[in-house]
Design a protein around this motif. Structure first.
Motif, PDB file in Angstrom:
ATOM      1  N   ALA B  31       0.839  -1.200   0.000  1.00 18.65           N
ATOM      2  CA  ALA B  31       0.000   0.000   0.000  1.00 18.65           C
ATOM      3  C   ALA B  31       0.872   1.247   0.000  1.00 18.65           C
ATOM      4  O   ALA B  31       2.023   1.215   0.444  1.00 18.65           O
ATOM      5  N   GLY B  35      -3.050   5.285  -2.874  1.00 19.60           N
ATOM      6  CA  GLY B  35      -4.139   4.356  -3.146  1.00 19.60           C
ATOM      7  C   GLY B  35      -3.728   3.207  -4.047  1.00 19.60           C
ATOM      8  O   GLY B  35      -2.757   3.300  -4.794  1.00 19.60           O
ATOM      9  N   THR B  54      -5.357  -0.846   0.360  1.00 19.68           N
ATOM     10  CA  THR B  54      -5.307   0.419   1.077  1.00 19.68           C
ATOM     11  C   THR B  54      -4.325   0.265   2.236  1.00 19.68           C
ATOM     12  O   THR B  54      -3.925  -0.849   2.592  1.00 19.68           O
ATOM     13  N   GLU B  57      -5.786  -1.949   4.805  1.00 24.09           N
ATOM     14  CA  GLU B  57      -5.714  -3.377   4.465  1.00 24.09           C
ATOM     15  C   GLU B  57      -4.312  -3.926   4.733  1.00 24.09           C
ATOM     16  O   GLU B  57      -4.154  -5.007   5.292  1.00 24.09           O
TER      17      GLU B  57
END
Lengths: 60, 138
Positions: B31, B35, B54, B57
């Motif tokens: 990430a 984005g 992300t 995540e």
């Protein structure tokens, strides 16, 4: 010969996970102790930062 | 749980860590601040086993690597919810004149701990380990 990587940390379980990750990736991981001790040695401008070592025994 | 590695930062360090984790047989979520759609070419170059996500995540993987430049660490980790993950701090303060002899982790932890106490919250349990390069990242 395997390349040496240093790991320091205050949590033994966390370090074991990190050591396993790097051993699985083919490194010889050496545990330098907690962050105050080992972290200080690894810190940039300190003795072990940027040192390129190899091991013929696979590390700890 | 540690079969997944999340990487925050997708520059040289983040990509090298992704290749290392792949070599270890882990799944990788990488990430950056721009984005996941900005990482299409990075992810395709890294190959199978790597996906773009992300920051949230990536931060929910079993092992999370902080791989952003030193001065961007605070914003990179701001607001993340830690839940017992292992955090690998792979950053370095190259200037090192603001540490007053402390290690980088200690310098970074103090304000966070103070803030948590002031707000009366129990700060999330975090487990940290520090990774030391042996020379690849000069």
């Amino acid at each position: 010969m395997t390349r040496v990587i240093f790991v320091s940390g205050d949590d033994a379980d966390a370090k074991a996970d990190v050591v396993a990750l790097f051993q699985d990736a083919g490194f010889a991981a050496i545990d330098l102790g907690d962050l105050a001790t080992g972290g200080a040695m690894q810190q940039i401008h300190h003795p072990l930062a940027g040192v390129n070592l190899a091991s013929d025994s696979g590390g700890t | 749980m540690t079969d997944s590695v999340g990487i925050i930062g997708a520059g040289r360090l983040g990509q090298a860590m992704a290749r290392t984790a792949l070599r270890a047989g882990r799944r990788v979520v990488i990430a950056n601040s721009r984005g996941p759609e900005s990482l299409a070419s990075v992810v395709s170059a890294l190959g199978d086993g790597v996906s773009a996500g992300t920051v949230d995540e990536a931060a929910s993987a079993g092992i999370v690597v902080i791989a952003v430049p030193w001065d961007r660490v605070p914003e990179a980790v701001q607001g993340l919810n830690w839940n017992g993950q292992v955090v690998i701090d792979a950053t370095n303060d190259w200037a090192a004149d603001d540490l007053n002899g402390r290690t980088s982790e200690r310098a970074r932890r103090r304000p966070r701990r103070r803030r948590a106490r002031r707000e009366g919250r129990q700060h999330a349990r975090r487990r940290r380990a520090r990774l030391g390069s042996t020379g690849s990242r000069r």
